[in-house]
Structures are given as C-alpha cells and as structure tokens.
Design an enzyme around this catalytic site. Structure first.
Site, PDB file in Angstrom:
ATOM      1  N   GLY A  85     -68.999 -78.021 -12.863  1.00  0.00           N
ATOM      2  CA  GLY A  85     -69.437 -78.191 -11.356  1.00  0.00           C
ATOM      3  C   GLY A  85     -68.236 -78.871 -10.815  1.00  0.00           C
TER       4      GLY A  85
ATOM      5  N   CYS B 219     -67.681 -78.706 -19.591  1.00  0.00           N
ATOM      6  CA  CYS B 219     -66.615 -79.142 -18.510  1.00  0.00           C
ATOM      7  C   CYS B 219     -67.348 -80.322 -17.826  1.00  0.00           C
ATOM      8  CB  CYS B 219     -66.414 -77.910 -17.512  1.00  0.00           C
ATOM      9  SG  CYS B 219     -64.779 -78.402 -16.593  1.00  0.00           S
ATOM     10  N   TYR B 220     -67.608 -80.256 -16.685  1.00  0.00           N
ATOM     11  CA  TYR B 220     -68.158 -81.538 -16.061  1.00  0.00           C
ATOM     12  C   TYR B 220     -69.578 -81.997 -16.750  1.00  0.00           C
ATOM     13  CZ  TYR B 220     -70.889 -84.304 -12.165  1.00  0.00           C
ATOM     14  OH  TYR B 220     -71.629 -85.107 -11.754  1.00  0.00           O
TER      15      TYR B 220
ATOM     16  N   HIS C   3     -64.315 -73.267 -21.076  1.00  0.00           N
ATOM     17  CA  HIS C   3     -65.490 -72.508 -20.651  1.00  0.00           C
ATOM     18  C   HIS C   3     -65.899 -71.353 -21.648  1.00  0.00           C
ATOM     19  CE1 HIS C   3     -66.220 -74.352 -16.596  1.00  0.00           C
ATOM     20  NE2 HIS C   3     -64.883 -74.658 -16.753  1.00  0.00           N
TER      21      HIS C   3
ATOM     22  N   GLU D 160     -68.247 -69.322 -21.677  1.00  0.00           N
ATOM     23  CA  GLU D 160     -69.064 -68.376 -21.208  1.00  0.00           C
ATOM     24  C   GLU D 160     -68.125 -67.242 -20.491  1.00  0.00           C
ATOM     25  OE1 GLU D 160     -68.621 -71.531 -20.084  1.00  0.00           O
ATOM     26  OE2 GLU D 160     -68.562 -71.512 -17.763  1.00  0.00           O
TER      27      GLU D 160
ATOM     28  N   ASP E 112     -83.294 -50.205  -9.761  1.00  0.00           N
ATOM     29  CA  ASP E 112     -84.549 -51.308  -9.731  1.00  0.00           C
ATOM     30  C   ASP E 112     -85.776 -50.678  -9.479  1.00  0.00           C
ATOM     31  OD1 ASP E 112     -82.345 -53.182 -10.100  1.00  0.00           O
ATOM     32  OD2 ASP E 112     -82.305 -53.551  -8.078  1.00  0.00           O
TER      33      ASP E 112
ATOM     34  N   LYS F 258     -79.117 -57.857 -13.838  1.00  0.00           N
ATOM     35  CA  LYS F 258     -79.040 -56.349 -13.295  1.00  0.00           C
ATOM     36  C   LYS F 258     -78.721 -55.537 -14.677  1.00  0.00           C
ATOM     37  CE  LYS F 258     -78.534 -53.166 -10.052  1.00  0.00           C
ATOM     38  NZ  LYS F 258     -79.458 -53.252  -9.048  1.00  0.00           N
TER      39      LYS F 258
END
Ligand code: XMP
Length: 518
Positions: free
Chosen positions: A57, A84-85, A171, A173, A229, A374
């Site tokens: 964040g 991180c944060y 990170h 991710e 969708d 998605k």
C-alpha cells in the site's frame, strides 16, 4: 453458500496489486478473495479462512492515519503473509524496527535466500525480485528469522514459522520476480495447508448445482450480447437448467459484419438454448436521426435498449430471474470504498452494457461469474464449448459501432464501417497481432476529402484506424503496428470499400485520448 474450497483472503491496504495477488493465488488452484484491510478477525474465522495476505500500500506505517488491520489479527493464529507495507506492519506491530527512508527503492534486485524452508522451499538460492518500497525493516521482532536478503535490504524476507507469520519486502505477485508464483504456492500449500481444488471443472459442477437449487422450476432471462461474459453465462446456465433459460439478443443494428447471424447460429444450432432474436435496428436508427453529440447518442442508445428489453420481457410472461455476466473486479470496485480498487472515477463517458438492466423490474439476480476474473471466465467458456473466436474476442463496447461513427449514425454509415472493420480485423488476425492488442478497429469520420482514383477526382469518406495495447483499458498506448501491415489495411480499404478514399492512423495514447473516439 457452503464453503467447498479452501479460502485465502487478501486484505487490501490500497495496493495497486491487490487484485493481482488474488489472481496469483487462484492460479495455484486455491480460491482467494480481496477484502477491506480492517475486516474483523471474527469474520475471517466465520469464513474459515486458511490464510491471510496483507497487501502492499502507498502509506508509511508511521503515518497517523495509516490503514491498520484488526488489532487481533497477528495473534489470531491464522497464517499470514505480509507483502511490502504488509511486512512493515507485521514488523512494527510485533516489536521490530522499521526505518522511514527518504528515497524509494524501485526495480529489480537480486535476492539471496538464507532459509530454504517454508516460503523458499525447493527454490534456487538466488532469485530476481521486484522492489518498490519507501520504508525498510531494520530490526526483527522477537521470534522472527531473516529468510532472504538483497544488497540493499537486509530483511527482504522474514518469518516466524511457529506463529506461521511471514513477510516479504519484494512483490512475489509481479512477473518481474522470478519464481514469485512458487513463493505464493509455498505459502498457500505448505504454510496454510490449502488443497488445490479451485478448478474450472469443480467450479462448473458447483455452480450447476447451486443454480438448479436456486431457480427450481422457474425460468431465467439473460440478455445476450455475444461477448465472452454473456455467452459463457448462457452456456453455464444452459448446462444447469436447459431450456428454462431464455436468452434475449437485442440487435440494435450496430453489430459487426455478419455478427448478428453468427450469434443467432451459435445459440440456435450449437447451444440450442431458448433464443429470442429481437431486431430493433429500425427503432434505434430512427431515434438517432440527426443526433451527433456523443453523450446524447449514448443516452438514447442506453435508454432505448432498456425500454426494448422491458417491452420484450413483458411479452414472455412471468420470469423471476435475470442472469448477468458481472465479474469479480466489478464486485470489488463497488464493495471496497476508500481503497485504490474502490476509488470513484470521474465520469468521462456514459457506459452502456447489457449489465445494469433495470432492477426496478423486480428481477432476482443470478450472477454466476461474480467470483471470477476475466481469464477464469475464458477458461470456463472454453470448458463449456464456447467457440474460440468469442473467447479471444477483443472488448467490444455495448453501443457497438455507433460510437465509432462520428456524426450521425445511419444504416448506410454502419454498413461502410462494417466493411472497414471486417478488413481491419481480418488483416490484424492474419498478421497475428489480434491477441497482442487490447483493441483494434476502424472509426468512420464525418469528413470527406478529395482523392484521385483511375484518373478521376473523388470526394469521399475518411476512416481512422485505432489499435492500442493495454492491460485494463484505464490507460492505453497506441500500437506500433508494422508499416507493411498498415499499408495492407489501407490499400484493402480504399480498394474494397467504394465510399472511402483516405485512411489515417491514430497515434494518440490514453490519457489524454480515450480508446473509443466517442
Ligand atoms: P474508453 O473509450 O473510455 O474505453 O477509453 C475504455 C474501454 O471501455 C470500452 N467501452 C465500453 N464498453 N459499454 C461497454 O461495455 C460502453 O458503453 C463502452 N464505452 C467504451 C472501450 O471499448 C474500451 O475497451
């Protein structure tokens, strides 16, 4: 809903990456949701959460109004990974030391692994990591060990395996961290003990069961647009309740060349659903006569669509359920106010989709994709037999070609743009660029220019080609398409579409431009 799958929760401290973390966890076949940073521990326990990831964040843990988790979280016994944060929160709250740095560390850094258990089990002892932080942990809380370091960051990863609390400064991710997904897998499998049961096949089975239980002998109405969708929702509900699903396709007259027929064929021949094709083109064209203002156009189309839907739905008798293709990012955007994912954007354009149909009509909603990203919807569609050209289709706006015709929208102008669009798409596909681009299309301009063809003067329409790369449509860059490809597109358009004698290429990015021209 019975909790069939293990659940990991990402607590969102305002990181731009919170949703990405959740996607990565799901790539490990473990179900993951994003929740507000201060979600009470009681709620996490209620949901039987197997592990919590504290996102990064923008705040510093020293700011007075820095976002904080429930004070009981770190003592709750739930396994925790701080990123991180999130790491800095853990370190500070448990008695470690965090130093405020004036300069941010940003970019790649070589990570040396000091402890090859838990998070780093089975991984090489040198990895590339991606850093983006201001504050740094400089003193460990009691009971914690250093698990990895970089040249600049001594405590790049820390952990207390007894308490199952871990933290990483980098990170995992993002793709720039090598083996990042393996680190996340180690957290969810080894530390949290999750089972990888979140698979497309399981999801279908569970949804089919739930939809059957929910609707019983009632009917479900679905407004089909032909996009991935709504088509996937149709295939899924059709599997659950067969012809008790009624699909309504409202053809506004602004589809691509042959697209209305393709949708018709798909649903009458392949999926054999209860399919109603409403050809409303005449009504839409007459409403749009002389209208050139983009917002007016959008409003008229949106309202007309809803009115048509209401009229046609009434004719069908009592249908209590309305199915919609709402996706997870839309659900979170409205559910987490005050965080990055919940920021209210200033209105730039009035968007119109088949979603958001009139709640005042008293339908009960069925939204079987509301937990999915998605890419998960694409995998689901594939498994359900949705054709590849729908699954990999670039986004196409609700108002269709009408917002790519600058000036008045007439039947003739739609026909011109359909031909242009067909050439653009087929050439881009032929050159294998279609899947690399976010969108690529033609725009019909309200100007004619002078040209010369076969020794004769012409005075005809101009079209613009728009091709952009993007990851989320919030920002976009104009695509550097090869000149040869642009040349081929341009030649084909002026040769094959007699109403056009000039083609230009749009080299503006978003911002300051938008992707669509209206
Ligand atoms: P802009 O033009 O605002 O578009 O950069 C961002 C993305 O949204 C799509 N778009 C729409 N999608 N209904 C939709 O479902 C709409 O009214 C609409 N208008 C724009 C656009 O194609 C791009 O992907």
């Amino acid at each position: 809903m019975a909790q069939k799958h293990d659940l990991i929760v990402v607590l969102d401290f305002g990181a731009q990456y919170s949703l990405l973390i959740a996607r990565r966890v799901r790539e490990c076949n473990v179900y993951c949701e994003v929740m507000p940073h201060d979600t009470p521990v009681a709620e996490l326990r209620n949901r039987n959460v197997k592990g919590v990831i504290l996102s990064g964040g923008p705040a510093s843990v020293y700011e007075n109004d820095a976002p904080r988790p429930d004070t009981k979280l770190l003592e709750s016994g739930i396994p925790i990974l701080g990123i991180c944060y999130g790491l800095q929160l853990i370190a500070k709250d448990l008695g470690g030391e965090v130093k405020q740095e004036k300069k941010r560390e940003y970019g790649k850094a070589e990570l040396i692994v000091d402890d090859e258990t838990n998070l780093f089990a089975g991984l090489p002892n040198k990895l590339q990591s991606w850093m983006s932080h201001g504050d740094t942990v400089i003193g460990l809380p009691q009971g914690f060990k250093q698990l990895a370091h970089t040249e600049n960051t001594k405590f790049a990863a820390i952990g207390n395996s007894d308490k199952k609390i871990f933290g990483v400064q980098f990170h995992p991710e993002v793709v720039h961290t090598s083996k990042g997904i393996e680190i996340i897998k180690n957290f969810v499998y080894i530390v949290c003990g999750c089972q990888p049961t979140w698979t497309t096949a399981n999801f279908i089975e569970q949804q089919v069961k739930e939809i059957r239980e929910k609707v019983g002998t009632d009917k479900v109405l679905l407004a089909l647009s032909g996009g991935v969708d709504s088509t996937t929702v149709a295939a899924l509900i059709n599997k659950a309740i067969g012809d008790k699903l009624v699909c309504m396709f409202i053809d506004q007259g602004f589809m691509r060349k042959n697209e209305a027929k393709k949708i018709n064929d798909l649903f009458t021949e392949r999926f054999k659903v209860n399919f109603i094709h409403i050809n409303a083109a005449k009504k839409f064209f007459s409403q749009l006569k002389d209208v050139v203002d983009p917002e007016k156009k959008r409003k008229i189309i949106g309202e007309n669509f809803i009115r048509t839907f209401e009229e046609e739905a009434k004719k069908l008798g009592e249908i209590p359920y309305l199915a919609q293709g709402t996706l997870y990012p839309d659900v979170i955007e409205s559910a987490v106010p005050g965080t990055t994912t919940g920021k209210v954007a200033k209105k730039i354009k009035t968007h119109h989709n088949v979603g958001g149909l009139p709640e005042k009509m008293g339908f009960k909603l069925i939204e079987p994709l509301r937990l999915l990203f998605k890419d998960e919807v694409r995998a689901l569609g594939k498994e359900l037999g949705v054709p590849e050209d729908i699954i990999s289709r670039q986004p196409f706006p609700g108002p269709g070609l009408s917002i790519r015709i600058i000036g008045e929208v007439t039947e003739e102008r739609v026909k011109i743009l359909q031909e242009v669009d067909d050439i653009v798409v087929s050439e881009i596909k032929g050159a294998r660029f279609y899947k690399k681009l976010w969108q690529s299309f033609g725009v019909l301009l309200p100007i004619r220019t002078v040209g010369v063809m076969g020794d004769k003067r012409t005075y005809l329409n101009t079209v613009a080609i728009r091709a952009v790369t993007s990851t989320d449509a919030m920002t976009a860059d104009w695509a550097r398409l090869p000149y040869d490809l642009l040349e081929k597109i341009s030649n084909r358009i002026v040769n094959e579409v007699p109403e056009v004698n000039r083609v230009v290429y749009d080299i503006s990015s978003k911002p300051p431009s938008t992707i669509e021209w209206e």
